[in-house]
Design an enzyme around this catalytic site. Structure first.
Site, short mmCIF file in Angstrom:
data_model
loop_
_atom_site.label_atom_id
_atom_site.label_comp_id
_atom_site.label_asym_id
_atom_site.label_seq_id
_atom_site.Cartn_x
_atom_site.Cartn_y
_atom_site.Cartn_z
N ARG A 39 47.71 -25.88 -20.98
CA ARG A 39 48.89 -25.92 -21.85
C ARG A 39 49.44 -24.57 -22.27
NH1 ARG A 39 46.81 -29.73 -26.50
NH2 ARG A 39 44.84 -28.70 -25.94
N ASP A 85 39.17 -33.89 -15.44
CA ASP A 85 38.62 -34.15 -16.77
C ASP A 85 37.19 -34.65 -16.63
OD1 ASP A 85 39.62 -34.46 -19.77
OD2 ASP A 85 38.28 -36.14 -19.36
#
Length: 350
Positions: A39, A85
């Site tokens: 991000r 993930d």
């Protein structure tokens, strides 16, 4: 590709991170950052906005490969870490997985309320990640080490039991004490699936793997031995039985002084240090030939300036006589200024 690495004239590019993981002290310290694909990068935010949710991005092999490579194109890190993930494993084991906006991941059914046997396996989730690995491996340059990863069994179990993350993992710790047989069954199942998952990543093209034990610091010494060291040792021995030269980084966050036992008993090729570990202590107490990774405080990277320079130089000085990979003590934070990452690379590569 905007690559910050410099090579002497006439020499071929080398995977210095891979060499370091194999125990060689390289002239230049290799560097990569946990969560380096994410991000803090505008190109990541743009792509995620196009693709929708985080999980949709993880399972889009072309997009996930692009995210994996974005920080390599921008910064020329010595290692690319697979964009995925840790909760892919419980998803493939049969739990439903989704992400609540601003709150993080959720798994259902919670194993506080349901049995492991009730889950219906979904191996197609692994296949989607393998497709990403193949895409990345086909695009990376010869100088970049490609790392796969998985969550370690204790950390994965905390999510599977409680259905979400927590500050102290109390529900899972209580479950492990109250029904050790059931919890052992869960840990063993996670070990089996993790070995399968990592072998698939290796076959698809990664050079090394990292085992993330994000919640290892919440356990007592006896429980740490049982639920962190033993399962990770099992995974590592089974991977090395198939791939004897495979570098495996163990990262038990919060382990503190228990790192000594972790390093000697798991068989990990390298140990990741979180930001709470004193580099002087680690250099003194861990085997001299053991590659270490870390351990800049992610907040020092955000702060920049003198705090960043002093911290980076201290870490580099302490580890100058051993195989060392420069990294953060945990993942890079979303509000990290890009110019501070550029400064970090300049400091490490001077």
């Amino acid at each position: 590709m905007d690559d910050h690495r410099s090579m002497p004239n006439g020499t071929e590019p080398q995977k210095i991170l891979l060499q370091t993981l194999l125990g060689k002290k390289t002239e230049q310290t290799p560097v990569w950052l946990m969560r380096q694909a994410g991000r803090y990068l505008p190109e990541y935010r743009e792509l995620r906005a196009q693709k929708g949710g985080f999980l949709e991005l993880c399972y889009d092999a072309e997009a996930a490969a692009e995210v994996t490579i974005q920080p390599i194109k921008r910064f020329g890190f010595d290692g690319a870490i697979l964009f995925s993930d840790i909760l892919i494993v419980p998803h493939a084991m049969g739990q439903k997985l989704w992400f609540e906006a601003g709150e993080g991941p959720r798994l259902a059914p919670k194993l506080l309320d349901a049995s492991l046997a009730s889950l219906e396996r979904a191996p197609e989730h692994f296949e989607a990640i393998y497709a990403t690995v193949r895409n990345v491996a086909a695009q990376l340059g010869d100088e970049t080490t490609f790392m796969g990863f998985a969550g370690s069994p204790w950390t994965i179990a905390t999510y599977m039991v409680n259905g979400q993350g927590s500050k102290d993992q109390a529900a899972t710790r209580r479950f492990a004490y109250q029904d050790e047989a059931a919890f052992s069954e869960l840990i063993n199942a996670i070990v089996d699936n993790t070995v399968t998952y990592l072998l698939g990543q290796i076959k698809a093209g990664v050079d090394a793997v990292q085992l993330f034990d994000s919640w290892a610091g919440s356990l007592s010494p006896a429980q740490f031995e049982k639920w962190v060291i033993a399962p990770n040792a099992d995974i590592i021995s089974r991977l090395k039985a198939v791939h004897p030269d495979l570098p495996i980084i163990g990262f038990p966050k919060g382990a503190g002084a228990k790192l000594i036992a972790y390093a000697s008993e798991t068989g990990a090729s390298a140990i990741g240090l979180d930001e709470t570990i004193d580099p002087v202590w680690a250099h003194k107490n861990l085997p001299a030939d053991l590659p270490l990774q870390g351990n800049l405080d992610p907040l020092a990277l955000i702060a920049g300036g003198e705090a960043l320079e002093t911290s980076v130089r201290h870490i580099l000085q302490i580890f100058e006589d051993r195989p060392h990979i420069f990294n953060l003590g945990h993942g890079i934070l979303p509000d990290t200024p890009i110019e501070h990452v550029e400064k970090l690379l300049t400091l490490v590569r001077q």
